[in-house]
Motif scaffolding. Structure first.
Motif, PDB file in Angstrom:
ATOM      1  N   ARG A 186      -0.234  -6.124   9.050  1.00  0.00           N
ATOM      2  CA  ARG A 186      -0.059  -4.727   7.523  1.00  0.00           C
ATOM      3  C   ARG A 186       1.239  -5.834   7.234  1.00  0.00           C
ATOM      4  O   ARG A 186       2.266  -5.895   7.753  1.00  0.00           O
ATOM      5  CB  ARG A 186       0.254  -3.999   7.919  1.00  0.00           C
ATOM      6  CG  ARG A 186       1.591  -2.759   6.398  1.00  0.00           C
ATOM      7  CD  ARG A 186       1.436  -1.376   6.502  1.00  0.00           C
ATOM      8  NE  ARG A 186       2.029  -1.076   5.727  1.00  0.00           N
ATOM      9  CZ  ARG A 186       2.781   0.495   5.500  1.00  0.00           C
ATOM     10  NH1 ARG A 186       3.004   0.495   6.137  1.00  0.00           N
ATOM     11  NH2 ARG A 186       3.120   0.516   4.182  1.00  0.00           N
ATOM     12  N   VAL A 187       1.662  -6.448   5.693  1.00  0.00           N
ATOM     13  CA  VAL A 187       2.866  -7.309   5.269  1.00  0.00           C
ATOM     14  C   VAL A 187       3.037  -6.781   4.312  1.00  0.00           C
ATOM     15  O   VAL A 187       2.323  -6.039   3.371  1.00  0.00           O
ATOM     16  CB  VAL A 187       1.850  -8.862   5.135  1.00  0.00           C
ATOM     17  CG1 VAL A 187       2.988  -9.222   3.828  1.00  0.00           C
ATOM     18  CG2 VAL A 187       0.769  -9.503   6.137  1.00  0.00           C
ATOM     19  N   THR A 188       4.611  -6.356   4.015  1.00  0.00           N
ATOM     20  CA  THR A 188       5.234  -6.084   3.387  1.00  0.00           C
ATOM     21  C   THR A 188       5.875  -6.626   1.771  1.00  0.00           C
ATOM     22  O   THR A 188       7.072  -7.029   2.907  1.00  0.00           O
ATOM     23  CB  THR A 188       6.044  -4.341   3.574  1.00  0.00           C
ATOM     24  OG1 THR A 188       5.479  -3.741   4.409  1.00  0.00           O
ATOM     25  CG2 THR A 188       7.106  -3.732   2.564  1.00  0.00           C
ATOM     26  N   ILE A 189       5.652  -7.193   1.050  1.00  0.00           N
ATOM     27  CA  ILE A 189       7.087  -7.537   0.046  1.00  0.00           C
ATOM     28  C   ILE A 189       7.501  -6.438  -1.091  1.00  0.00           C
ATOM     29  O   ILE A 189       7.100  -6.186  -1.349  1.00  0.00           O
ATOM     30  CB  ILE A 189       6.279  -8.548  -0.853  1.00  0.00           C
ATOM     31  CG1 ILE A 189       5.053  -9.183   0.022  1.00  0.00           C
ATOM     32  CG2 ILE A 189       6.815  -9.023  -2.013  1.00  0.00           C
ATOM     33  CD1 ILE A 189       3.953 -10.077  -1.488  1.00  0.00           C
ATOM     34  N   HIS A 190       8.844  -7.175  -0.709  1.00  0.00           N
ATOM     35  CA  HIS A 190      10.358  -6.194  -0.917  1.00  0.00           C
ATOM     36  C   HIS A 190      10.683  -6.440  -2.053  1.00  0.00           C
ATOM     37  O   HIS A 190      10.551  -7.814  -3.004  1.00  0.00           O
ATOM     38  CB  HIS A 190      11.403  -6.295   0.021  1.00  0.00           C
ATOM     39  CG  HIS A 190      10.542  -5.559   1.333  1.00  0.00           C
ATOM     40  ND1 HIS A 190      10.564  -4.554   1.828  1.00  0.00           N
ATOM     41  CD2 HIS A 190      10.825  -6.637   2.912  1.00  0.00           C
ATOM     42  CE1 HIS A 190      10.276  -4.394   2.903  1.00  0.00           C
ATOM     43  NE2 HIS A 190       9.917  -5.491   3.734  1.00  0.00           N
ATOM     44  N   THR A 191      10.711  -6.028  -3.283  1.00  0.00           N
ATOM     45  CA  THR A 191      11.378  -5.790  -4.399  1.00  0.00           C
ATOM     46  C   THR A 191      12.914  -6.206  -4.171  1.00  0.00           C
ATOM     47  O   THR A 191      13.554  -6.303  -2.976  1.00  0.00           O
ATOM     48  CB  THR A 191      10.940  -4.747  -4.803  1.00  0.00           C
ATOM     49  OG1 THR A 191      11.779  -3.839  -4.971  1.00  0.00           O
ATOM     50  CG2 THR A 191       9.935  -4.164  -5.746  1.00  0.00           C
ATOM     51  N   MET A 192      13.558  -6.354  -5.195  1.00  0.00           N
ATOM     52  CA  MET A 192      14.687  -7.081  -5.005  1.00  0.00           C
ATOM     53  C   MET A 192      15.925  -6.117  -5.039  1.00  0.00           C
ATOM     54  O   MET A 192      17.394  -6.290  -4.725  1.00  0.00           O
ATOM     55  CB  MET A 192      14.931  -8.265  -6.591  1.00  0.00           C
ATOM     56  CG  MET A 192      14.068  -8.867  -6.710  1.00  0.00           C
ATOM     57  SD  MET A 192      14.700 -10.045  -8.390  1.00  0.00           S
ATOM     58  CE  MET A 192      16.249 -11.041  -7.831  1.00  0.00           C
TER      59      MET A 192
END
Length: 294
Positions: free
Chosen positions: A173-179
């Motif tokens: 599972r890959v999570t791309i975080h917002t700024m």
């Protein structure tokens, strides 16, 4: 679309005779001096506009998550695209790349990507499955010579300025975080290559740096040296005139010095931009009534 008007015989003779007899240039610069260099950053991270004399280039960096190539499963992807439109010069036509555009693309490819200026392994998220694909879009806005030098410098400044979103991996599972969730991450840059173009006239008796468009039209050969603060990374020669080996070696030393000078300017402007952004963020937090973090 009309082509660029070639320099007249009168102008050609005047430029060559002035260089041969007195080493004088049309704009009065010494032979080893660049035109004024201005560097500005856009509101979006990774957006840079550079001007060298009347030549103006804009570079924008973007990144997206994609699948790595089968041959390099542990590496991310970095690409450079160039656009020379009629806005910059009538010599450029949409959909019909000329020799200059082909040379520009090849030089930037060798100078930045093949010299491994960016650590592409740091762009890997999950080996063989997900990685960052970083792209540099180079747009030429105005052209008056010195195009390769301006594009290379602008691209490196934009890469330093860019920040990608932070990523966390939990199993597959890959999570791309917002700024807003996490501070964005700068690219891992191993070295800072800068292109320096030397133009030769009069059987090699005259050498000019940062030639204007008119000077480029009458030169006999050009030598493009890519260097960082310490060493030469790449050499490319165009034009039929041969160049004395001793002159080439001297050009190496000059190129390293100029690269160090341009990289110092980039670092200074990056520091100024970071300081200005810090003040703006603090002001925005105070406007919302929130205390500054850290």
């Amino acid at each position: 679309m009309p082509r660029a008007i070639d320099i007249s015989n009168v102008e050609k003779t005047f430029i060559l005779e002035a260089l041969a007899t007195s080493h004088l240039r049309l704009d009065g610069r010494p032979s080893d001096q660049f035109r004024d260099v201005t560097l500005s950053f856009g509101a979006q991270l990774g957006t840079v506009t550079i001007s060298i004399g009347k030549t103006r280039v804009n570079v924008q960096i973007s990144a997206e998550v994609t699948k790595p190539s089968e041959e390099r499963k542990f590496d991310g992807i970095f690409t450079v695209t160039t656009e020379l439109s009629p806005i910059a010069s009538p010599a450029f036509e949409i959909g019909r790349p000329n020799e200059q555009e082909v040379i520009l693309s090849r030089i930037l490819e060798k100078a930045i990507r093949r010299s491994r200026a960016i650590d592409t392994e740091s762009l890997c998220i999950v080996a063989g499955q997900k990685c960052w694909s970083v792209r540099a879009d180079v747009h030429v806005l105005d052209f008056d010579g010195g195009l390769i030098d301006a594009c290379c410098m602008a691209t490196m400044a934009a890469l330093y300025h860019f920040r990608r979103p932070d990523v966390s991996v939990d199993g597959e599972r890959v999570t791309i975080h917002t700024m807003a969730e996490r501070v964005p991450v700068p690219l891992s840059i191993l070295h800072s290559p800068i292109c320096v173009t030397f133009s030769f006239f009069g059987d090699g008796s005259v050498t000019l740096l940062d030639a204007t468009a008119k000077e480029e039209q009458v030169r006999e050969a050009e030598l493009i040296i890519t260097a960082n603060d310490f060493e030469v990374c790449q050499v490319a020669k165009h034009g039929g005139r041969s160049i004395d080996p001793a002159l080439v070696m001297k050009s190496f030393q000059v190129a390293v010095g100029k690269a160090r000078e341009m990289n110092k300017l980039i670092r200074m402007r990056l520091a100024e931009d970071a300081s200005a952004r810090g003040v703006q963020e603090l002001s925005a937090e105070n406007d919302r009534g929130e205390p500054p973090v850290g």
